[in-house]
Design an enzyme around this catalytic site. Structure first.
Site, PDB file in Angstrom:
ATOM      1  N   SER A 162      65.691 -44.237   1.895  1.00  0.00           N
ATOM      2  CA  SER A 162      65.246 -42.837   1.905  1.00  0.00           C
ATOM      3  C   SER A 162      66.290 -41.827   1.481  1.00  0.00           C
ATOM      4  CB  SER A 162      64.718 -42.467   3.302  1.00  0.00           C
ATOM      5  OG  SER A 162      63.416 -42.990   3.497  1.00  0.00           O
ATOM      6  N   LYS A 175      65.618 -39.456  -1.426  1.00  0.00           N
ATOM      7  CA  LYS A 175      64.919 -38.176  -1.275  1.00  0.00           C
ATOM      8  C   LYS A 175      65.833 -37.003  -1.606  1.00  0.00           C
ATOM      9  CE  LYS A 175      61.441 -39.590   2.176  1.00  0.00           C
ATOM     10  NZ  LYS A 175      61.793 -40.976   2.470  1.00  0.00           N
ATOM     11  N   SER A 194      62.201 -37.321   6.899  1.00  0.00           N
ATOM     12  CA  SER A 194      62.039 -38.401   5.920  1.00  0.00           C
ATOM     13  C   SER A 194      60.563 -38.603   5.588  1.00  0.00           C
ATOM     14  CB  SER A 194      62.642 -39.712   6.455  1.00  0.00           C
ATOM     15  OG  SER A 194      62.941 -40.597   5.410  1.00  0.00           O
TER      16      SER A 194
END
Length: 528
Positions: free
Chosen positions: A159, A162, A364
């Site tokens: 993640s 991102k 997230s």
């Protein structure tokens, strides 16, 4: 004289009569000095004026002009300043202190590579990390990488990708951009309306509070406005279609079905969640667009509008879901998903992109990440698909001068194990977001979770941890993958960015603890 006034005077006159001659003289001298002082102060104020909101107008104008007065009142050289400590948290992207008059170097020292290596390399050798372990530390003020361990090696970022998604979206669209969901009257089809998806995964069918813009776009508000518009047109019975043509290609991410992500479609409410959660894993509906249209039909019926049949999809609009460049700062998408040339009956808009990016990073949020990748694609002339998003984000980062060589951005969320990103790229992304020339990217930093307090770092960094409240970082976790990338202000007051990645770990909790200690080590040392 009234009794009350006489009583007040007697209260003062008693002590005065009882005082000695010397005490009376002292009191008169003090009172006289106070009167003279007030008169002098008033004269200076008048002479120096005018004043406005507690600041002398002339002084404020001079400060704004950047001039420094000389002895004759004209602009002169900047007087030498006594050395002082830098603020603990300097403004992002601003110099942390003035250059020393003796050496020309910043008074806040820059950590050295060997110093950082001494602090970090013992931790990077911890057995809890997998075979691939990489790290990078970058100085924000100079943009220089101070430390690297396999910093250019591509690794599965999970993640932390991102961060790249947020930087690309803010760069392409601007922090004020909003996503619009609307209802149109179908052209040449009386009694038919179309719910047009605007690619807003935060659209909610739940009750909202507060003024518009302080909460996600509301499907209930959209139903209210649609019902009013229909009544004004004298229509009480409608057929409802829905349009998802804003996006192109498949809606199926490689990991689906999965409780971490709904099918990626331009129309959904509450991220397709079957429960009342608004973050984290949850069971998802199989067809978010159809469920959203059914929810909208129910809301219309509750407002006295008769909706015939079950909502059905329509292919009207931009077939390839490609769009030209969008005006930064909040303009609607120029092409696609408009339900054809039909007249807009009602619309609702999301919170600004800055808020969406912050929410994506703090919690997230995978659904927001995949949506923003597609909007970046549309804004830069690419198809709003997985492939188009990959090309658009990569091109955007390259345009910003970031080291994208070897990077592979298969998706926007980091759920795809085909993603490959280096620690050096992640640290440079954060440094760029802190730069004084990129204020539009600042939500990437403000959205980072705070160690021990917010988001995905809330339950990490115990009360005794050095990094608690100091480290701000995006987490990343997949099976065998643990990553952490963020910012710290070190012991000397220097703003640094960092990224640590490991692939092949077998104990995720232990690997996370090592990553947390690495970030704390950067925060805790001057490392010279």
């Amino acid at each position: 004289m009234p009794d009350e006034a006489r009583w007040r005077l007697s209260g003062w006159s008693g002590p005065w009569r009882a005082a000695t001659v010397e005490q009376r003289r002292t009191g008169l001298l003090a009172a006289g000095s106070a009167v003279v002082g007030l008169a002098v102060a008033a004269t200076c104020v008048v002479a120096a004026g005018p004043w406005d909101s507690g600041q002398r107008t002339a002084e404020r104008q001079r400060a704004a002009s950047g001039a420094h007065p000389g002895d004759d009142g004209r602009p002169g050289p900047d007087p030498a300043r006594a050395p002082g400590a830098s603020p603990v948290l300097a403004p992002l992207g601003a110099p942390l202190a003035s250059p020393s008059p003796d050496t020309g170097e910043r008074s806040v020292p820059v950590p050295t590579g060997p110093g950082l290596a001494d602090a970090l390399e013992p931790l990077l050798r911890d057995d809890a990390l997998g075979p691939l372990r990489a790290g990078a530390v970058v100085d924000v003020a100079t943009g220089r990488q101070l430390y690297g361990a396999k910093a250019g090696t591509g690794a599965i970022p999970a993640s932390t990708i991102k961060i790249a998604t947020g930087v690309a979206a803010l760069s392409a669209l601007g922090p004020g951009h909003r996503l619009t969901t609307r209802v149109t009257a179908a052209p040449n089809a009386p009694g038919r309306i179309v719910l047009v998806g605007g690619g807003d995964p935060t659209l909610t069918a739940r009750a909202t509070r507060g003024p518009d813009g302080s909460h996600p776009a509301s499907l209930r508000q959209l139903a209210d406005e649609t019902a009013r518009a229909l009544r004004a047109r004298g229509e009480h019975t409608v057929r409802l279609d829905y349009d998802t043509s804003l996006y192109a290609g498949t809606s199926r991410h490689p990991i689906l079905p999965n409780e971490n992500l709904a099918p990626v479609t331009a129309l959904m409410v509450d991220e397709g969640r079957r429960d009342d959660s608004d973050r984290g894993p949850a069971d998802r509906v199989k067809d978010p667009a159809a469920e959203a249209a059914r929810a909208f039909a129910r809301l219309l019926r509750d407002r006295g509008v008769k909706v015939t049949g079950d909502p059905r999809p329509t292919g009207a609009g931009d077939k390839d879901a490609k769009g030209g460049k969008d005006a930064k700062g909040g303009a609607e998408d120029a092409k696609g998903g408009a339900g054809g040339p039909g007249r807009t009956l009602a619309s609702v808009r999301s919170q600004p992109l800055s808020s969406l990016v912050e929410r994506m990073l703090t919690y997230s949020d995978n659904d927001i990440a995949e949506a923003l990748t597609r909007h970046t694609a549309r804004a830069t002339g690419h198809p709003a698909s997985f492939a188009g998003g990959r090309a658009a984000v990569t091109a955007r980062l390259k345009r910003l001068g970031l080291p994208v060589a070897g990077a592979h951005l298969a998706d926007g969320s980091g759920l795809d194990r085909a993603d490959k990103v280096s620690a050096g790229l992640l640290a440079q992304l954060l440094a760029r977001a802190a730069g004084p020339d990129q204020p539009a990217l600042r939500p990437v930093l403000t959205g980072l979770p705070v160690a021990g307090f917010t988001g995905t770092l809330r339950d990490r960094y115990g009360e005794e941890s050095v990094g608690r409240g100091v480290v701000r970082a995006k987490t990343g976790t997949l099976f065998g993958v643990n990553t952490l990338a963020g910012t710290v202000v070190d012991a000397d007051g220097r703003l640094l960015t960092f990224a640590f990645l490991t692939n092949g770990s077998t104990d995720p909790a232990a690997a996370q603890r090592v990553l947390d200690r690495l970030a704390s080590a950067v925060a805790n040392c001057g490392c010279r």
